[in-house]
Scaffold this motif. Structure first.
Motif, PDB file in Angstrom:
ATOM      1  N   VAL A 329     -14.011  34.853  64.898  1.00 39.72           N
ATOM      2  CA  VAL A 329     -12.639  34.535  64.505  1.00 39.72           C
ATOM      3  C   VAL A 329     -12.490  34.674  62.989  1.00 39.72           C
ATOM      4  CG1 VAL A 329     -10.831  32.770  64.493  1.00 39.72           C
ATOM      5  CG2 VAL A 329     -12.335  32.995  66.484  1.00 39.72           C
ATOM      6  N   GLU A 330     -13.486  34.158  62.256  1.00 37.71           N
ATOM      7  CA  GLU A 330     -13.426  34.240  60.794  1.00 37.71           C
ATOM      8  C   GLU A 330     -13.478  35.690  60.319  1.00 37.71           C
ATOM      9  OE1 GLU A 330     -14.384  30.924  57.680  1.00 37.71           O
ATOM     10  OE2 GLU A 330     -16.100  31.431  58.934  1.00 37.71           O
ATOM     11  N   GLY A 331     -14.314  36.505  60.964  1.00 37.78           N
ATOM     12  CA  GLY A 331     -14.368  37.918  60.611  1.00 37.78           C
ATOM     13  C   GLY A 331     -13.063  38.629  60.903  1.00 37.78           C
ATOM     14  N   ALA A 332     -12.442  38.301  62.026  1.00 36.64           N
ATOM     15  CA  ALA A 332     -11.163  38.911  62.389  1.00 36.64           C
ATOM     16  C   ALA A 332     -10.085  38.575  61.358  1.00 36.64           C
ATOM     17  CB  ALA A 332     -10.740  38.438  63.776  1.00 36.64           C
ATOM     18  N   LEU A 333     -10.095  37.345  60.871  1.00 37.31           N
ATOM     19  CA  LEU A 333      -9.104  36.943  59.873  1.00 37.31           C
ATOM     20  C   LEU A 333      -9.358  37.612  58.526  1.00 37.31           C
ATOM     21  CD1 LEU A 333      -8.829  33.160  60.776  1.00 37.31           C
ATOM     22  CD2 LEU A 333      -7.151  34.954  61.241  1.00 37.31           C
ATOM     23  N   ARG A 334     -10.612  37.806  58.183  1.00 44.89           N
ATOM     24  CA  ARG A 334     -10.916  38.542  56.947  1.00 44.89           C
ATOM     25  C   ARG A 334     -10.388  39.981  57.055  1.00 44.89           C
ATOM     26  NH1 ARG A 334     -14.106  38.110  52.440  1.00 44.89           N
ATOM     27  NH2 ARG A 334     -14.813  36.043  53.086  1.00 44.89           N
ATOM     28  N   GLU A 338      -7.717  41.528  54.394  1.00 41.86           N
ATOM     29  CA  GLU A 338      -8.276  42.412  53.381  1.00 41.86           C
ATOM     30  C   GLU A 338      -8.111  43.906  53.648  1.00 41.86           C
ATOM     31  OE1 GLU A 338     -12.297  41.281  52.554  1.00 41.86           O
ATOM     32  OE2 GLU A 338     -11.760  39.171  52.182  1.00 41.86           O
ATOM     33  N   VAL A 339      -7.873  44.304  54.893  1.00 40.90           N
ATOM     34  CA  VAL A 339      -7.694  45.730  55.166  1.00 40.90           C
ATOM     35  C   VAL A 339      -6.311  46.163  54.685  1.00 40.90           C
ATOM     36  CG1 VAL A 339      -7.586  47.510  56.951  1.00 40.90           C
ATOM     37  CG2 VAL A 339      -9.279  45.673  57.116  1.00 40.90           C
ATOM     38  N   LYS A 340      -6.270  47.190  53.850  1.00 41.89           N
ATOM     39  CA  LYS A 340      -4.998  47.661  53.299  1.00 41.89           C
ATOM     40  C   LYS A 340      -4.182  48.395  54.359  1.00 41.89           C
ATOM     41  CE  LYS A 340      -6.559  48.214  48.500  1.00 41.89           C
ATOM     42  NZ  LYS A 340      -6.720  49.158  47.375  1.00 41.89           N
ATOM     43  N   THR A 341      -2.897  48.443  54.130  1.00 42.48           N
ATOM     44  CA  THR A 341      -2.032  49.249  54.991  1.00 42.48           C
ATOM     45  C   THR A 341      -2.203  50.720  54.633  1.00 42.48           C
ATOM     46  OG1 THR A 341      -0.155  49.178  53.466  1.00 42.48           O
ATOM     47  CG2 THR A 341      -0.352  47.370  55.074  1.00 42.48           C
ATOM     48  N   PHE A 342      -1.726  51.605  55.499  1.00 45.35           N
ATOM     49  CA  PHE A 342      -1.762  53.037  55.199  1.00 45.35           C
ATOM     50  C   PHE A 342      -1.081  53.327  53.868  1.00 45.35           C
ATOM     51  CE2 PHE A 342      -2.439  53.435  59.815  1.00 45.35           C
ATOM     52  CZ  PHE A 342      -3.431  54.403  59.836  1.00 45.35           C
ATOM     53  N   ALA A 343       0.087  52.698  53.653  1.00 50.10           N
ATOM     54  CA  ALA A 343       0.850  52.956  52.424  1.00 50.10           C
ATOM     55  C   ALA A 343       0.094  52.474  51.189  1.00 50.10           C
ATOM     56  CB  ALA A 343       2.215  52.283  52.509  1.00 50.10           C
TER      57      ALA A 343
END
Length: 353
Positions: A329-334, A338-343
């Motif tokens: 769950v903690e990894g999923a929230l990270r 933190e993952v940027k959008t395409f834009a």
């Protein structure tokens, strides 16, 4: 903290907002990766945020509920009842499997004495909520009275309310009780309608002869007590356990308080099953940590309406699978944070024709 009764908790449970779930998924889909490519991690993030309104976990706690079982008189376990208090003392001392995995997950472990046949000295990380010293032998009569079953549930509900007051926003369940796979299998049989032989397995590692005896014990218990599947409190009273009732109350209370709850293996799922039978929207708040090797576990999970997060061939209990699942769950929230959008990342969305 004021006492919260069972009906009040049930009345407070609400379904998770489907529109909010869709909004979070849309945010995930805008990130620089193919849609759905992180599989169930996306589900974990989506559900956690929809329940809590936050994308980061502040505090994690695992509650390991303990109780003794009169049905051990029937030879259903490979270990004597004295192991229950011995293991509780090991939990308090920090030397058990759940302690090691909880430290890995950054979670606090709290042991709850719901009905151990032993008088523990006050200790850090121990809650005394003793409803009795040991359940009745369910093969020969009810495990407990209806009043005791309600007390178990309300003890768990109060713990959930305390978690909300302290800002705990991810809770895990665990268990300790020699003989407790027997009442758990009985609960599974009642709610799934499956024969005892199809939901009963080796627990602490019993041999074929002991397993056959365990199935007969559960069949006698169901016949002698006649638990009513339309009345989950009756099922808990007739063929349950003090710690199973505490787990059920914690799961129910977490749903009432809006706290996601990571449910461990076979025994914890028996508690979650009772909670979800008391209110159907309890399942919205449940994260099923893992699939136990106990053969009845899959049927219970299907009844609760959750897929297990892990399948590691575990069967220990204590909350060990829950601790590991908390890290997912903690990894999923990270990932969500933190993952940027395409834009934002300057990445093209899909291939040009």
């Amino acid at each position: 903290m004021s006492r919260i009764d069972l009906q009040t908790a049930i009345d407070q449970i609400r379904p998770v907002d489907e529109q909010r779930l869709a909004e979070i998924q849309a945010r995930i889909d805008s990130q620089a990766k193919p849609c759905g490519s992180l599989g169930r991690l996306e589900e974990f993030a989506r559900r956690y945020v929809a329940v809590t309104g936050r994308d980061e976990i502040r505090q994690k706690e695992i509650y390991t509920f303990a109780g003794d079982h009169g049905v051990t008189e029937e030879g259903v376990s490979a270990f004597p009842r004295q192991v229950t208090p011995q293991m509780v003392l090991n939990f308090i001392d920090g030397g058990a499997s759940i302690n090691a995995l909880a430290r890995h997950a950054g979670a606090k472990v709290v042991v709850v004495d719901m009905g151990v046949d032993y008088d523990f000295e006050p200790a850090e990380g121990l809650l005394i909520r003793k409803v009795g010293r040991i359940t009745g032998n369910l093969a020969r009569g009810p495990a407990m009275s209806r009043e005791e079953a309600v007390r178990c549930l309300e003890a768990g509900i109060e713990i959930a309310a305390g978690c909300r007051e302290r800002g705990v926003d991810l809770v895990g369940t665990g268990d300790m009780g020699i003989g407790n796979t027997t009442p758990s299998a009985a609960i599974a049989a009642v709610f799934t309608g499956l024969p005892a032989a199809e939901v009963t397995f080796r627990g602490t590692g019993i041999d074929d002869a002991a397993l056959a005896n365990k199935v007969r014990v559960i069949e006698r218990a169901l016949e002698a007590n006649g638990p009513d599947p339309a009345d989950p409190v009756d099922v808990l009273a007739k063929v349950g356990g003090f710690e199973i009732g505490g787990i059920a109350g914690l799961v129910l209370g977490c749903a009432a308080c809006g706290i996601p709850v990571v449910v461990d293996g076979f025994i914890s799922t028996a508690g979650a099953l009772i909670a979800s039978e008391l209110h159907p929207h309890v399942r919205d708040y449940v994260f099923a940590a893992h699939r136990s090797v106990e053969i009845g576990h899959g049927a219970m999970l299907a009844r609760v309406g959750q897929e297990p997060m892990l399948d590691l061939q575990m069967r220990l209990g204590e909350g060990t699978g829950g601790a590991l699942a908390m890290t997912l769950v903690e990894g999923a929230l990270r990932m969500l944070r933190e993952v940027k959008t395409f834009a934002d990342a300057g990445v093209s969305e899909g291939e040009e024709a």
